[in-house]
Design a protein around this motif. Structure first.
Motif, PDB file in Angstrom:
ATOM      1  N   ALA A   1      -6.158  -4.590  -3.571  1.00  0.00           N
ATOM      2  CA  ALA A   1      -6.260  -3.930  -2.100  1.00  0.00           C
ATOM      3  C   ALA A   1      -8.314  -3.701  -2.320  1.00  0.00           C
ATOM      4  CB  ALA A   1      -5.845  -2.235  -2.496  1.00  0.00           C
TER       5      ALA A   1
ATOM      6  N   GLU B   1      -0.076  -0.972  -7.223  1.00  0.00           N
ATOM      7  CA  GLU B   1      -0.199  -1.618  -7.898  1.00  0.00           C
ATOM      8  C   GLU B   1      -1.652  -0.645  -9.089  1.00  0.00           C
ATOM      9  OE1 GLU B   1       0.743  -5.700  -7.601  1.00  0.00           O
ATOM     10  OE2 GLU B   1       2.862  -4.611  -7.669  1.00  0.00           O
TER      11      GLU B   1
ATOM     12  N   LYS C   1       2.202   0.625  -1.131  1.00  0.00           N
ATOM     13  CA  LYS C   1       2.385  -0.419  -2.265  1.00  0.00           C
ATOM     14  C   LYS C   1       1.469  -0.655  -3.221  1.00  0.00           C
ATOM     15  CE  LYS C   1       6.837  -2.984  -0.248  1.00  0.00           C
ATOM     16  NZ  LYS C   1       7.191  -3.168   0.400  1.00  0.00           N
ATOM     17  N   GLU C   2       0.042  -1.234  -2.535  1.00  0.00           N
ATOM     18  CA  GLU C   2      -0.729  -1.745  -2.558  1.00  0.00           C
ATOM     19  C   GLU C   2      -1.827  -0.221  -3.471  1.00  0.00           C
ATOM     20  OE1 GLU C   2      -3.515  -3.599  -0.046  1.00  0.00           O
ATOM     21  OE2 GLU C   2      -2.446  -4.725   0.584  1.00  0.00           O
TER      22      GLU C   2
ATOM     23  N   GLU D   1       3.954   1.887   7.848  1.00  0.00           N
ATOM     24  CA  GLU D   1       3.461   0.355   7.270  1.00  0.00           C
ATOM     25  C   GLU D   1       3.461   0.903   6.209  1.00  0.00           C
ATOM     26  OE1 GLU D   1       2.934  -2.666   7.618  1.00  0.00           O
ATOM     27  OE2 GLU D   1       3.189  -1.797   9.716  1.00  0.00           O
ATOM     28  N   ALA D   2       4.753  -0.411   4.735  1.00  0.00           N
ATOM     29  CA  ALA D   2       4.746   0.212   3.472  1.00  0.00           C
ATOM     30  C   ALA D   2       3.564  -0.327   2.815  1.00  0.00           C
ATOM     31  CB  ALA D   2       6.098  -0.291   3.317  1.00  0.00           C
ATOM     32  N   GLU D   3       2.957  -1.470   3.170  1.00  0.00           N
ATOM     33  CA  GLU D   3       1.876  -2.250   2.154  1.00  0.00           C
ATOM     34  C   GLU D   3       0.788  -1.295   1.589  1.00  0.00           C
ATOM     35  OE1 GLU D   3       1.076  -5.552   0.384  1.00  0.00           O
ATOM     36  OE2 GLU D   3       3.210  -5.025   1.457  1.00  0.00           O
ATOM     37  N   PRO D   4       0.147  -0.202   2.929  1.00  0.00           N
ATOM     38  CA  PRO D   4      -0.575   0.103   1.910  1.00  0.00           C
ATOM     39  C   PRO D   4      -0.465   1.000   0.666  1.00  0.00           C
ATOM     40  CG  PRO D   4      -1.244   0.421   4.098  1.00  0.00           C
ATOM     41  CD  PRO D   4       0.596  -0.232   3.811  1.00  0.00           C
TER      42      PRO D   4
ATOM     43  N   THR E   1      -6.342   5.573   1.439  1.00  0.00           N
ATOM     44  CA  THR E   1      -5.225   5.669   1.198  1.00  0.00           C
ATOM     45  C   THR E   1      -4.307   6.938   0.898  1.00  0.00           C
ATOM     46  OG1 THR E   1      -4.384   3.445   1.215  1.00  0.00           O
ATOM     47  CG2 THR E   1      -2.908   5.037   0.379  1.00  0.00           C
TER      48      THR E   1
END
Lengths: 156, 111
Positions: free
Chosen positions: B3, B84, B80-81, B75-78, B11
């Protein structure tokens, strides 16, 4: 022992950590691949490449992987002054710090078996440094960290 | 380390409000309409809508277009980023140094 991260100058951060070992040993653990592989990285990934040419102008290359993901970083040594200091450039393959950083690692002897390590990371700009620092440290960010612990398990 | 810093800032700023965190946890259980999201909270529907909008702008929530039925979903992606990223800096170094402690102790025993 606790690790401290703080702002340093205009566009750097300083990480400080003490070790119960002579500084020559702590220094060696930073430039000998067989030693570096034992500690640097993350338990979530395995080492797949660790090459270190520890001399001025020499390069290093680290790679870790887990199924579906490879993380790599590398750079060039600028100066080595054993067992006191290592200066190198580095960048991660997936970069979020606007390019290469310069890292100065200093090993201070605080007794025969005590070493204070200081790692100063110089970012390309003050703005980048502030964003890096902001991550885990600012109030809202610390809460963000907590909520990730709460929400991530729900995502499965 | 995927990201961009700006996306991470969005986020974390979206996560900085307790009601928005509660909404995300509700949505982690499945799609829900504004009315459904309102139910457990002592907060007006317009207030919940405003907070949903912030989550939408940060890319954490998407709203489906199905006529008048417009449920929101996570929306899970952000997230997770963001996770990370946090792993990749502070945890990267503090875990590494903890392992270095062990290695140094072992090397000194061998001397």
């Amino acid at each position: 022992m606790t690790m401290h991260i703080e702002a340093h100058g205009e566009r750097s951060i300083r990480v400080t950590r003490r070790f119960a070992a002579p500084r020559a040993l702590v220094y060696r653990a930073h430039i000998e691949p067989e030693l570096v592989k034992r500690w640097l990285g993350t338990t979530r990934m395995d080492w797949t490449r660790c090459e270190i040419d520890a001399r001025p102008g020499g390069r290093f290359r680290y790679e870790w992987s887990r199924p579906g993901m490879v993380m790599g970083m590398g750079g060039t040594f600028i100066a080595l002054d054993p067992p006191r200091r290592i200066v190198h450039t580095e960048s991660f393959d997936e970069d979020w710090t606007d390019g290469e950083v310069t890292v100065t690692t200093t090993f201070h002897a605080e007794g025969p078996d005590r070493t204070r390590l200081e790692m100063v990371i110089d970012y390309a700009s003050a703005a980048t440094r502030d964003r890096v620092l902001a991550g885990p440290m600012k109030d809202g960010m610390a809460e963000g960290y907590d909520v990730l612990d709460e929400v991530l398990p729900l995502l499965g | 380390m995927v990201a961009t810093p700006d996306a991470l800032t969005a986020t974390f700023s979206a996560l900085s409000h307790p009601l928005r965190r509660a909404l995300l946890e509700q949505l982690a259980e499945g799609k829900a309409t504004v009315q459904e999201l309102c139910a457990p909270h002592a907060v007006s529907q317009p207030a919940v809508s405003r907070h949903l909008k912030v989550l939408e702008q940060a890319g954490l929530v998407q709203r489906d277009q199905q006529g008048t039925y417009r449920p929101s979903r996570l929306e899970a992606e952000p997230l997770k980023e963001a996770a990370e990223w946090l792993v990749s800096f502070r945890r990267f170094w503090s875990e590494s140094y903890d392992r270095l402690d062990e290695l140094l102790a072992e090397l000194q025993e061998d001397r």
